[in-house]
Design an enzyme around this catalytic site. Structure first.
Site, PDB file in Angstrom:
ATOM      1  N   LYS A 151       0.841  -1.203   0.000  1.00  0.00           N
ATOM      2  CA  LYS A 151       0.000   0.000   0.000  1.00  0.00           C
ATOM      3  C   LYS A 151       0.875   1.252   0.000  1.00  0.00           C
ATOM      4  CE  LYS A 151      -3.585   2.490   2.427  1.00  0.00           C
ATOM      5  NZ  LYS A 151      -4.642   2.524   3.424  1.00  0.00           N
ATOM      6  N   GLU A 193      10.565  -4.751   4.478  1.00  0.00           N
ATOM      7  CA  GLU A 193      10.638  -6.170   4.086  1.00  0.00           C
ATOM      8  C   GLU A 193      10.314  -6.320   2.604  1.00  0.00           C
ATOM      9  OE1 GLU A 193       8.952  -4.964   6.659  1.00  0.00           O
ATOM     10  OE2 GLU A 193       9.252  -6.210   8.448  1.00  0.00           O
ATOM     11  N   GLY A 221      -4.858  -1.939   4.518  1.00  0.00           N
ATOM     12  CA  GLY A 221      -4.059  -3.105   4.118  1.00  0.00           C
ATOM     13  C   GLY A 221      -4.771  -4.428   4.358  1.00  0.00           C
ATOM     14  N   ARG A 222      -5.313  -4.620   5.566  1.00  0.00           N
ATOM     15  CA  ARG A 222      -5.933  -5.914   5.880  1.00  0.00           C
ATOM     16  C   ARG A 222      -7.331  -6.038   5.286  1.00  0.00           C
ATOM     17  NH1 ARG A 222      -4.877  -2.671   9.952  1.00  0.00           N
ATOM     18  NH2 ARG A 222      -6.534  -1.802  11.254  1.00  0.00           N
ATOM     19  N   GLU A 270      -5.115  -6.827  14.403  1.00  0.00           N
ATOM     20  CA  GLU A 270      -4.590  -5.516  14.018  1.00  0.00           C
ATOM     21  C   GLU A 270      -5.716  -4.480  14.032  1.00  0.00           C
ATOM     22  OE1 GLU A 270      -0.921  -4.819  11.360  1.00  0.00           O
ATOM     23  OE2 GLU A 270      -2.590  -4.402  10.025  1.00  0.00           O
ATOM     24  N   HIS A 285      -5.780 -33.620  17.091  1.00  0.00           N
ATOM     25  CA  HIS A 285      -4.759 -34.537  17.615  1.00  0.00           C
ATOM     26  C   HIS A 285      -3.586 -33.773  18.220  1.00  0.00           C
ATOM     27  CE1 HIS A 285      -6.708 -38.110  15.963  1.00  0.00           C
ATOM     28  NE2 HIS A 285      -7.136 -37.282  15.023  1.00  0.00           N
ATOM     29  N   LYS A 295       9.008  -0.663  14.409  1.00  0.00           N
ATOM     30  CA  LYS A 295       9.651  -0.310  13.134  1.00  0.00           C
ATOM     31  C   LYS A 295      10.663   0.810  13.350  1.00  0.00           C
ATOM     32  CE  LYS A 295       5.546  -1.152  10.235  1.00  0.00           C
ATOM     33  NZ  LYS A 295       4.580  -0.530   9.316  1.00  0.00           N
TER      34      LYS A 295
HETATM   35  O1  F6P Z   1       3.100  -2.954   9.798  1.00  0.00           O
HETATM   36  C1  F6P Z   1       1.762  -3.283   9.606  1.00  0.00           C
HETATM   37  C2  F6P Z   1       1.309  -2.945   8.212  1.00  0.00           C
HETATM   38  O2  F6P Z   1       1.242  -1.578   8.039  1.00  0.00           O
HETATM   39  C3  F6P Z   1      -0.024  -3.600   7.926  1.00  0.00           C
HETATM   40  O3  F6P Z   1      -1.086  -2.872   8.385  1.00  0.00           O
HETATM   41  C4  F6P Z   1       0.040  -3.732   6.453  1.00  0.00           C
HETATM   42  O4  F6P Z   1      -0.912  -4.645   5.961  1.00  0.00           O
HETATM   43  C5  F6P Z   1       1.464  -4.182   6.263  1.00  0.00           C
HETATM   44  O5  F6P Z   1       2.190  -3.477   7.235  1.00  0.00           O
HETATM   45  C6  F6P Z   1       2.051  -3.952   4.909  1.00  0.00           C
HETATM   46  O6  F6P Z   1       2.017  -2.602   4.541  1.00  0.00           O
HETATM   47  P1  F6P Z   1       2.224  -2.168   3.052  1.00  0.00           P
HETATM   48  O7  F6P Z   1       1.123  -2.762   2.242  1.00  0.00           O
HETATM   49  O8  F6P Z   1       2.182  -0.657   3.052  1.00  0.00           O
HETATM   50  O9  F6P Z   1       3.551  -2.680   2.592  1.00  0.00           O
END
Ligand code: F6P
Length: 516
Positions: free
Chosen positions: A203, A209, A262-263, A348, A379, A489
């Site tokens: 987003k 990452e 995002g979610r 979240e 199990h 972060k």
């Molecule tokens: O760190 C949490 C978050 O902001 C989530 O809410 C989001 O889904 C994820 O990181 C990834 O964010 P982005 O889509 O901006 O890379």
């Protein structure tokens, strides 16, 4: 979600709820109309325009919700301004006040204001054109896609691809989220670089990452003979300018609105890898399933509204019975990633300590969502559900139609076990030997979809989005921000630069790990 004006009346509604007695499930089942009264059905056409319907059934009868509790929760919903909050959600109102934003994920499947729905439809059409062009070879041979994203930009696509490509994938998609290079290396091993598309899903287009993994994927393409690595990249983002800056051609940037969280973004262009794998018709079927749930949620009042009823049960267990967790077990291999997806959606969104207007939350907020896949979990962890000291409300989710072509015994045993667990948790079993006694009176809710297809998956996801929203309204909190993830972060950046006021433990660990 609610202002301080409703806080007082919500308080009174909670006080009344707290004063109500708790009947056992056994006592509640003395009412022979209970199952009918607490089963909800949400239906949709078997295919677009068809008269025949399919859908899902949700049986809430094995929860402790009594008539009095339901009356009390309906009063709470009214006091908390549920109807107005729902109108604001679908009407483009500012339902995320800390960030001054609307939440327009409903519009992605046609549930929103005309302007939002038109915008979403135009973006979807654009995504569809790119997906179809790729299927027709416009970007050369595309056999594989490495979809790079994290959190909401990965969990939904991973779930949908795992669920819906068991028989056939038009493109072999690998979703990579972890910054641990082992994850990306595994995808590299499975893909032919010349025939691999890299989909960068973010987003913000800044997540460390994702951007680190994306850079390594480009390097991998270059090192393996691809002359124009950027020519094999598609960006899925609400920050298109950043993607351009990063070197993605504008024709391969699929934007989505800032107002899609995002979610909550699977149905936006974040779903591009899903559409690539299953095709646009199936992707649209997923949207149609979600839309059927939107329609139910928007136009059904009180306890008849399945997602609101689920939130009543959630609030009952968390606030009135002190449950700290809720468990979700998918009795379908295709839904094995659903608990992971729901963890982010619920924790979240509603794992907060303050209300939407900044006051301390009055009761516990979101419980911890956890779960697994049946029958494996039986199990492994069900011992605690049946005989442990924690009361844990459980959701069972199963498909009536099998996903496999083996002996029908497989699916029959799967379903039998699913139903048996709910029955056993509720009934319990007396024994003279304490080690062999089951207390029973343990709650569960059972979801049965006719078939675990794209529409059903869309419906399940939309159901949980609305359940999460309804819970937030009842608690008076904002489910659409996530400031809790920011501090870690920021400290990671300080560790990277070595400039920070670290505690003694972190300093020692940094030294041991060779950082700083
Ligand atoms: O760190 C949490 C978050 O902001 C989530 O809410 C989001 O889904 C994820 O990181 C990834 O964010 P982005 O889509 O901006 O890379």
């Amino acid at each position: 979600m609610t202002g301080s004006s409703t806080a007082g009346t919500s308080g009174a509604a909670w006080k009344h709820l707290e004063s109500l007695p708790h009947a056992t499930l056994g006592a509640l089942f003395a009412d022979d109309k209970r199952v009918e009264a607490l089963t909800r059905r949400i239906v949709w056409p078997v295919e677009p325009g068809a008269d025949a319907e399919t859908g899902m059934l949700i049986d809430f009868s094995k929860t402790h919700l009594s008539e009095d509790l339901l009356d009390g929760f309906e009063a709470l919903a009214e006091a908390a301004g549920f109807a107005a909050a729902r109108t604001a959600l679908f009407g483009g109102g500012i339902v995320n006040p800390t960030e001054g934003r609307a939440a327009t994920h409903g519009a992605l499947r046609g549930s929103g204001t005309a302007a939002q729905v038109d915008e979403a439809e135009a973006l979807l059409a654009r995504m569809g054109m790119l997906v179809e062009a790729i299927h027709e070879g416009a970007l050369g041979e595309v056999k594989h896609c490495i979809a790079i994203g994290i959190g909401g930009s990965a969990l939904g696509p991973a779930l949908a691809i795992d669920a819906l490509t068991r028989d056939l994938a038009l493109v072999d998609v690998h979703v990579v989220s972890n910054i641990d290079g082992l994850a990306l290396e595994a995808a590299f091993r499975a893909c032919d670089p010349a025939a691999t598309l890299i989909a960068v899903a973010s987003k913000t287009f800044t997540t460390i990452e994702t951007m680190t993994n994306a850079a390594s994927a480009l390097k991998w393409l270059a090192e393996n003979g691809v002359e124009d690595p950027h020519g094999q990249v598609v960006a899925l983002t609400a920050a298109p300018a950043k993607a351009v800056e990063w070197g993605v051609d504008e024709t391969r940037i699929l934007p989505f609105p800032e107002s899609v969280g995002g979610r909550y973004s699977l149905f936006s262009s974040i779903g591009f890898p899903v559409a690539l794998a299953i095709g646009m018709d199936e992707f649209r079927a997923m949207l149609a399933g979600a839309k059927a749930v939107d329609d139910h949620f928007r136009h059904t009042e009180g306890r008849a509204n399945a997602a609101l009823l689920a939130a009543f049960a959630d609030q009952y267990y968390t606030r009135l019975r002190g449950c700290q967790t809720r468990a979700v077990f998918a009795y379908d291999e295709r839904l094995k990633l659903l608990p992971d997806y729901l963890q982010q959606l619920e924790m979240e969104s509603n794992g907060k300590s303050v209300t939407a207007d900044g006051r301390p939350a009055e009761g516990p907020t979101a419980p911890i969502t956890w779960g697994g896949v049946g029958t494996d979990a039986q199990h492994a962890v069900f011992q605690l559900l049946h005989q442990g000291t924690h009361l844990i409300p459980v959701d069972f989710i199963a498909s009536i139609a099998p996903g496999d072509d083996l002996d029908p015994a497989h699916h029959r045993i799967l379903l039998m076990n699913c139903l048996a667990q709910g029955a056993a948790l509720m009934a319990g079993k007396a024994s003279d030997d304490p080690a062999r006694a089951y207390p029973g009176d343990r709650p569960s809710t059972t979801f049965l979809v006719e078939d675990c297809d794209a529409a059903a998956l869309g419906a399940l996801i939309a159901f949980h989005e609305h359940r999460t929203f309804a819970n937030a309204v009842l608690m008076g909190i904002n489910p659409f921000d996530q400031f809790g993830v920011e501090l870690g972060k920021a400290i990671a950046k300080q560790i990277e630069s070595g400039e920070g006021d670290f505690d003694a433990s972190t300093r020692a660990l940094m030294a041991a790990a060779g950082l700083g």
